[in-house]
Design an enzyme around this catalytic site. Structure first.
Site, short mmCIF file in Angstrom:
data_model
loop_
_atom_site.label_atom_id
_atom_site.label_comp_id
_atom_site.label_asym_id
_atom_site.label_seq_id
_atom_site.Cartn_x
_atom_site.Cartn_y
_atom_site.Cartn_z
N GLN A 12 0.90 -1.17 0.00
CA GLN A 12 0.00 0.00 0.00
C GLN A 12 0.93 1.21 0.00
O GLN A 12 1.48 1.57 1.03
CB GLN A 12 -0.92 -0.03 1.23
CG GLN A 12 -1.66 1.27 1.51
CD GLN A 12 -2.49 1.78 0.34
OE1 GLN A 12 -3.23 1.04 -0.29
NE2 GLN A 12 -2.34 3.06 0.01
N CYS A 13 1.13 1.83 -1.17
CA CYS A 13 2.16 2.88 -1.28
C CYS A 13 1.63 4.29 -1.08
O CYS A 13 2.39 5.18 -0.67
CB CYS A 13 2.86 2.79 -2.64
SG CYS A 13 3.95 1.36 -2.73
N GLN A 14 0.38 4.56 -1.41
CA GLN A 14 -0.13 5.91 -1.21
C GLN A 14 -0.16 6.23 0.29
O GLN A 14 -0.55 5.35 1.08
CB GLN A 14 -1.56 6.05 -1.77
CG GLN A 14 -1.97 7.50 -1.95
CD GLN A 14 -3.40 7.64 -2.50
OE1 GLN A 14 -4.16 6.69 -2.52
NE2 GLN A 14 -3.75 8.82 -2.94
N PRO B 113 -6.02 -2.02 5.09
CA PRO B 113 -6.46 -0.92 5.96
C PRO B 113 -7.43 0.08 5.33
O PRO B 113 -7.98 0.91 6.04
CB PRO B 113 -5.13 -0.23 6.32
CG PRO B 113 -4.20 -0.55 5.21
CD PRO B 113 -4.61 -1.90 4.69
N TYR B 114 -7.62 0.03 4.02
CA TYR B 114 -8.54 0.97 3.36
C TYR B 114 -9.73 0.22 2.75
O TYR B 114 -9.72 -1.01 2.69
CB TYR B 114 -7.81 1.74 2.26
CG TYR B 114 -6.79 2.70 2.83
CD1 TYR B 114 -7.19 3.94 3.34
CD2 TYR B 114 -5.44 2.37 2.91
CE1 TYR B 114 -6.27 4.82 3.89
CE2 TYR B 114 -4.52 3.24 3.46
CZ TYR B 114 -4.94 4.47 3.95
OH TYR B 114 -4.04 5.34 4.51
N GLY C 24 -10.65 0.82 -0.47
CA GLY C 24 -10.13 0.46 -1.78
C GLY C 24 -8.92 1.30 -2.10
O GLY C 24 -8.73 2.37 -1.51
N MET C 25 -8.09 0.79 -3.01
CA MET C 25 -6.92 1.55 -3.49
C MET C 25 -6.85 1.34 -5.00
O MET C 25 -6.84 0.21 -5.49
CB MET C 25 -5.65 1.05 -2.78
CG MET C 25 -4.38 1.72 -3.28
SD MET C 25 -4.37 3.50 -2.94
CE MET C 25 -3.45 4.10 -4.35
N GLU C 26 -6.75 2.48 -5.70
CA GLU C 26 -6.91 2.49 -7.16
C GLU C 26 -5.67 2.04 -7.93
O GLU C 26 -5.32 2.67 -8.93
CB GLU C 26 -7.33 3.90 -7.59
CG GLU C 26 -6.27 5.02 -7.35
CD GLU C 26 -6.37 5.69 -5.99
OE1 GLU C 26 -6.87 5.07 -5.03
OE2 GLU C 26 -5.94 6.86 -5.88
N HIS D 278 -15.93 4.06 -7.29
CA HIS D 278 -14.95 5.07 -6.88
C HIS D 278 -13.55 4.72 -7.41
O HIS D 278 -12.91 5.54 -8.08
CB HIS D 278 -14.95 5.18 -5.35
CG HIS D 278 -13.97 6.17 -4.81
ND1 HIS D 278 -14.31 7.46 -4.49
CD2 HIS D 278 -12.65 6.07 -4.57
CE1 HIS D 278 -13.25 8.11 -4.06
NE2 HIS D 278 -12.21 7.28 -4.10
N GLU D 279 -13.09 3.52 -7.12
CA GLU D 279 -11.73 3.16 -7.55
C GLU D 279 -11.61 3.13 -9.07
O GLU D 279 -10.58 3.53 -9.63
CB GLU D 279 -11.30 1.81 -6.94
CG GLU D 279 -11.40 1.70 -5.42
CD GLU D 279 -10.82 2.88 -4.65
OE1 GLU D 279 -9.92 3.56 -5.16
OE2 GLU D 279 -11.30 3.13 -3.52
N HIS E 20 -11.01 6.52 -10.48
CA HIS E 20 -9.62 6.96 -10.37
C HIS E 20 -8.80 6.63 -11.63
O HIS E 20 -7.73 7.21 -11.83
CB HIS E 20 -8.93 6.30 -9.18
CG HIS E 20 -9.09 7.02 -7.87
ND1 HIS E 20 -8.71 8.33 -7.69
CD2 HIS E 20 -9.58 6.60 -6.67
CE1 HIS E 20 -8.95 8.67 -6.42
NE2 HIS E 20 -9.48 7.65 -5.79
N GLU F 37 -9.25 13.11 -5.22
CA GLU F 37 -10.38 12.50 -4.51
C GLU F 37 -11.71 13.23 -4.72
O GLU F 37 -12.76 12.61 -4.77
CB GLU F 37 -10.07 12.36 -3.02
CG GLU F 37 -8.89 11.43 -2.72
CD GLU F 37 -9.08 9.98 -3.19
OE1 GLU F 37 -10.23 9.59 -3.49
OE2 GLU F 37 -8.06 9.26 -3.27
N ASP G 268 -0.40 11.52 5.33
CA ASP G 268 -1.34 10.59 5.97
C ASP G 268 -2.06 11.25 7.16
O ASP G 268 -3.19 10.89 7.48
CB ASP G 268 -0.63 9.33 6.47
CG ASP G 268 -0.40 8.31 5.34
OD1 ASP G 268 -0.90 8.55 4.21
OD2 ASP G 268 0.28 7.30 5.58
N TYR H 244 -12.35 14.77 -0.26
CA TYR H 244 -13.38 14.05 -1.00
C TYR H 244 -14.64 14.90 -1.14
O TYR H 244 -15.16 15.11 -2.22
CB TYR H 244 -13.78 12.75 -0.28
CG TYR H 244 -12.70 11.70 -0.20
CD1 TYR H 244 -11.62 11.85 0.67
CD2 TYR H 244 -12.77 10.54 -0.96
CE1 TYR H 244 -10.64 10.88 0.76
CE2 TYR H 244 -11.78 9.56 -0.88
CZ TYR H 244 -10.72 9.74 -0.01
OH TYR H 244 -9.74 8.79 0.06
#
Ligand code: BES
Ligand code: ZN
Length: 617
Positions: free
Chosen positions: A139-141, A271-272, A274-276, A300-301, A304, A323, A380, A388
């Protein structure tokens, strides 16, 4: 593009990307499950964007082990600069001489990740669904890519990518698979998995996952990937909507450019929501609610793929461009599939989240602005619903001001103008003004618009008039509960019979907001009569437990702790611990002690802040 005269516009990178830009990255990694490490090398093709002015290359790193560095095949001198929190330790590579404008060099760096890597979670077989194999995911973002490999860790630089990944288990990455003759496993059981990303992407979209993963089709250009024992239910959840969503947004913006659109459903500690990640959206298993009611996350994803992945915020200070636009497009997709009233319903839920976030930070707080100042800060820590929902409301305001028909013409224009680029709020404003210049009426409206107020005023924006048709019934029901126990209202299962899961969510949010919390008995009645404690829809169960905890209803304690051991999505975990500790602090601490190794490092750190009072930014 910036030159040496201007500092880079992203304050959250230590890299000198105003001298060099990485145009291509080759990432060669072995996934070592037993050591919980990635080991390999990365090669950056770096282009000089000054005329020989710089003999230093500075890259972001955080908690990585660097081996040797070669520039065009020659071993080079390098050093780590003193750490600068929260940005990590810059890697400085010395060149013998400068490089002419637009010429490139290859910089090859050997690297190993360490135990302190914040971008990766390593799961033991016991932590996975079928308990058979280990699992890892990234998870890089926003700025965690630097804890995997040295890079220009800024959304203002984009590179094409090659992934060469060796693993004993199937691998997923943010590129399209390259299939070739050497696909056979080696005697060790390991296999080389290769992927290519031909569309330039920023570092935060670098993604990897490996584990016992199987795939099934959910549309003509889409698969879902997950643990083999969960495959069928994930397929059912997503197969009805995914292609419809893609078709809807292609009409609003323009055709999908990435080839495949796939979804990886991760283990529950993701932990989220979703991640795009390009090609493969990463998503929490909590959207698999068996009622197809949480697929908004997929809309949503998917959105993105245009807002964020093609047109990218130039720095995390302009995160609303990612967002806010994505939330706007997500709701346009929902409107085209479920009708305009649904878009407004979703916007009403969003407004509540916006108001809660503004209350949480305080109405004057820097992080309640649309454009934030993040110099010296960790992006973060600024994360909330504000980019958003304030972002959505700004775009919705422009749509209303100019008229939907005119705004609809602007959408593809904006996404064409900045396709493949990174953009800030000033460029967004200039493009909007330029596009409408030939239209005197629209130009007048835009010149009267208080842009600075939208960008820099803290707190809530003006509240638009939303269509309340889908929430009116809900408010009516919560109004009746408000009259209890004095009134003669008798809750019946039929009260909620015709409500969707998301309407029940709105109902529970209303109950949570009551000035006088429910009595423990009423909370229990609500759970039993409406069947909320047993809901498979985790959004519903989560909110019902919050209601119960607030009411001092002992019967929710056990199912709450049970849920906390099953899901690591921060959206649920953090509020549940906050309310559990108010109801029974000893139980909250005991529960955290039991499950802390299950949570992702980011989630664990956040809950520790919440429970032990470590002050966040
Ligand atoms: N890109 C975000 C997730 C993210 C943001 C990760 C910042 C790390 C740092 C993703 O697109 C997102 O917004 N996810 C939401 C989904 C929702 C708004 C439908 C989530 O995780 O809840
Ligand atoms: Zn998003």
């Amino acid at each position: 593009m910036a030159t040496t005269m201007n500092p880079p516009r992203d304050p959250n990178t230590l890299s000198n990307y105003n001298n060099w830009v990485s145009t291509h990255i080759t990432a060669n990694f072995n996934i070592l499950f037993d050591q919980k490490k990635l080991v390999g090398n990365v090669v950056h093709k770096l282009k000089s964007i000054t005329d020989g002015e710089s003999t230093d290359i500075i890259l972001d790193t955080n908690h990585v082990d660097i081996g040797d560095v070669k520039v065009n095949g020659e071993t080079s001198h390098w050093e780590l600069l003193p750490p600068l929190e929260p940005y990590g330790t810059a890697l400085k590579i010395k060149l013998a001489q400068g490089v002419k404008l637009n010429q490139t060099i290859d910089v090859d760096i050997s690297v190993k990740t360490t135990e302190k890597c914040t971008a990766l979670q390593w799961l033991t077989p016991a932590q996975t669904s079928n308990k058979k194999h280990p699992y890892m995911f990234s998870q890089c973002q926003a700025i965690h890519a630097r804890s995997i490999f040295p890079c220009q860790d800024t959304p203002d630089v984009k590179s094409t990518l090659d992934f060469n990944i060796t693993s004993p288990l199937p691998v997923i990455a943010s590129g399209l698979p390259v299939r070739n003759a050497s696909d056979d496993p080696q005697p060790s059981g390991e296999r080389l998995y290769q992927f290519h990303q031909k569309v330039p992407i920023p570092s935060y979209l670098f993604a990897l996952a490996s584990g016992d993963i199987a795939e099934a089709a959910i549309g003509p250009r889409s698969v879902v990937a997950t643990s083999p024992d969960k495959l069928r239910e994930c397929q059912w959840e997503l197969e009805a909507d995914t292609e419809n969503f893609i078709n809807a947004i292609e009409k609003i913006v323009y055709p999908y450019v990435w080839g495949e659109y796939n979804v990886l459903i991760l283990p529950p500690s993701f932990p989220y929501g979703g991640m795009e990640n390009p090609i493969f959206t990463f998503a929490t298993p909590s959207i698999i609610s068996k009622d197809r009611e949480n697929v908004d996350v997929i809309a949503h994803e998917l959105a993105h793929s245009w807002s964020g992945n093609l047109v990218t915020n130039a720095s995390w200070e302009h995160f609303w461009l990612n967002e806010g636009w994505t939330t706007y497009l997500e709701r346009r997709i929902l409107a085209s599939v479920h009708g305009e009233a649904y878009r407004h319903f979703s916007a009403i839920i969003g407004w509540k989240a916006l108001a809660d976030s503004v209350d949480h930070f305080g109405h004057d707080h820097e992080f309640t602005k649309l454009v934030t100042d993040l110099k010296g800060k960790d992006p973060d820590d600024a994360f909330s619903s504000i980019p958003y929902e304030k972002g959505f409301n700004f775009l919705f305001h422009l749509e209303t001001l100019l008229g939907k028909q005119k705004f609809d013409q602007f959408i593809p224009h904006y996404f064409t103008t900045f396709k493949g680029k990174s953009v800030d709020s000033y460029e967004f404003k200039a493009t909007t003004l330029n596009f409408f210049r030939p239209d005197p009426e629209a130009s007048k409206l835009l010149s009267e618009l208080d842009w600075d107020k939208w960008f820099y005023a803290p707190g809530l924006p003006p509240k638009p008039k939303f269509d309340t048709s889908l929430v009116d019934v809900v408010y009516e029901l919560s109004g009746k509960w408000k009259t209890l126990p004095e009134s003669s209202f008798k809750p019946q299962p039929s009260d909620i019979e015709n409500l969707t899961g998301n309407q029940i969510v709105v109902f529970l949010e209303q109950i949570l907001q009551l000035e006088r919390p429910l009595s423990p008995e009423l909370s229990k009645t609500m759970g039993q009569v409406y069947g909320l404690a047993r809901s498979e829809n985790i959004e519903v169960a989560n909110l019902y437990f919050q209601v119960g905890l607030k009411a001092g209803d002992q019967s929710v304690l056990e199912p709450t702790t049970e849920l906390l051991g099953k899901i690591g999505r921060m959206k649920f975990v953090r509020p549940l611990y906050r309310n559990l500790q108010k109801a029974n602090r000893a139980l909250a601490l005991e529960t955290f002690e039991r499950y802390k190794d299950f949570y992702h490092p980011i989630c664990r750190a956040m809950v520790e802040k919440d429970l032990f009072g470590k002050k966040d930014a």
